[in-house]
Design an enzyme around this catalytic site. Sequence first.
Site, PDB file in Angstrom:
ATOM      1  N   GLY A 131       0.805  -1.220   0.000  1.00 36.69           N
ATOM      2  CA  GLY A 131       0.000   0.000   0.000  1.00 36.69           C
ATOM      3  C   GLY A 131       0.832   1.262   0.000  1.00 36.69           C
ATOM      4  N   GLY A 132       2.073   1.179  -0.510  1.00 41.57           N
ATOM      5  CA  GLY A 132       2.888   2.377  -0.654  1.00 41.57           C
ATOM      6  C   GLY A 132       3.307   3.015   0.651  1.00 41.57           C
ATOM      7  CB  SER A 210       3.407  -3.582  -3.122  1.00 44.29           C
ATOM      8  OG  SER A 210       3.596  -2.321  -3.705  1.00 44.29           O
ATOM      9  CD  GLU A 350       4.430  -6.533 -10.452  1.00 44.47           C
ATOM     10  OE1 GLU A 350       3.884  -5.529  -9.979  1.00 44.47           O
ATOM     11  OE2 GLU A 350       4.404  -7.641  -9.908  1.00 44.47           O
ATOM     12  CG  HIS A 471       1.699  -3.620  -8.204  1.00 47.58           C
ATOM     13  ND1 HIS A 471       2.874  -4.264  -7.918  1.00 47.58           N
ATOM     14  CD2 HIS A 471       1.439  -2.833  -7.124  1.00 47.58           C
ATOM     15  CE1 HIS A 471       3.310  -3.896  -6.720  1.00 47.58           C
ATOM     16  NE2 HIS A 471       2.451  -3.034  -6.214  1.00 47.58           N
TER      17      HIS A 471
END
Length: 575
Positions: A131-132, A210, A350, A471
């Site tokens: 989730g960055g 991620s 991706e 992704h």
Amino acid sequence: MVLGCSFLLLIVLDIAKSDGNIEIISSFGRMKGIEKAINNGSTKVYEFLKIPYAKPPVGKLRFQKPQPHDKLSGLYDATKFGPSCMQNITIANMYEHGHLKVSEDCLHLNVYVPHDLNTILRPVMVWIHGGGWYLGQGTTFDGSALATVGDVIVITINYRLGFFGFMTTLNDQFPGNYGLYDCLEAIRWTKNHIASFGGDPNKITLFGQSAGAFNVMYLATSPLSKGLFQHAILESGGDLRPYVLEPTIKNHSYQVIKRVGCLNITDGMSIPTDAIQCLQDVNAEMIVRESAVLRESSNESLPLWSTYFRPSIDGELIQDVPEQILKNTSSASFQVFNSIDILQGINSGEGESIVSYSRKLQNKYNFSLDNGIPTEVLCKELIPSVVRQFYNSNDRISQALCGAYTNSGGLEEQGRSAIDFMGDLVFAYPMQQILDFHSKFSSRGTYQYLFTKVPSYRMYPVPSWFLGVNHGEEISCVFGLTKVANYTHYEHNLCRTVMEYWTNFAKTGNPNSGNDGNLIWPSYKNRNAYIDFGDKLRIRHDLFRGRMVVWEKTIPALHVNFILSHTDFNVPFGK
């Protein structure tokens, strides 16, 4: 005679069942969980939710390393999920969270135990969500199917996000990485207490996707992780290079500190004592709001990491850029990284996020993303943006990348090549670096995969010309399609196979098992072998080799200060 005591370790747990609930007296305290039937009632799983592994990071504990939670007193209710860590609720809604409640009191984990609690100690898999580093929660991921298919214990965790998790002044005032320290504390809790749930504290696998995979990699190269876990699975993430760790995060931190009213313009880049007190008292929702403004403020066409609050070099958990510290074969980081088994892979599409970055360029270049991405947009906007941020505006690198990813087959083909560029930059080449290094220096297992089976379900809409696996689209498969309404018979079987590989790896450091009938997955050390999860299972070699040569050889030759090439690791094997 002692009958196999080393591998036949039986445990007897203090448990009781009643009315769909289960009570357990663990080393952490007494708690009530859920006894749930899955697979049309044929299988049982036990869930213990919202277990606090650290004290609430509020007040004086805000922007501090997590403090271990005291053991529970009385009967703790572990039957309901806890809140997410602080984040933007509307963005969280897009990720289909189980609920939208957020709180700073969020350092909880969820334990999924298969079948029964009186058994041989099982391997444990700890999931770190992506989730960055600014959104996500452990509760999104139902570990019950994976636990029962592989007969393993699955744990999902929350950790602090955004400004709360990664704000830093790059000094002792606020060294940063609080979210990473949360992950580390959750692993320590697992090591100390999972035996009470039937888990083996000496068979722990970290797996993440991620940003979660980046976290796994940073933990796998940290001296603080010694002895805490034995295996690591990195899904679409991980990088030895310095880019994610670039110190722009310090400037972002000061900007938010000023925006929430805790720093005067005249204070410059120093934080007085009263500003620290202010930061620990300021409204949490205000911090989320002002952080979001900053994240959306970049003028770059392709900002990548530049607007994120993310991990940084703090001198303790992350002591330096991984590719630098791993060169020192006597370092604790080198020893940790090479003492674990690694399974890593990506999806075929991706880089699809480049589409959303290109959206704001449609009017300027008079094109529609419905038809693809023009070469002009890639070569005049997107590639130069990356080169400005990463390669000191080196025009020769821009030209080389433009040549490598220009496609004369029309807008759709050019769009797919632009996606390849983004995917190679952020995921494919960094993965090759990690696997090359690990397979060269470690005697432990190294395995690679590629997902190419385009799912019949999609996380969110994509252009019709996009043909790859996006992704994050492998996650549903890894967790047994528990949140997918419609899928094909082949997808069901494929995902079952994936779960077997993942859990086999958690048991032995090798995804293969002699009795599951799956295709033998060879080691990456066998001519850079990887398994292709496509319309059928295939073994292939040298993933994206033609494109990887660009990043491995062409780009370094054009940039004298470039330090990405894995061929720079000229350290004798085994030393």
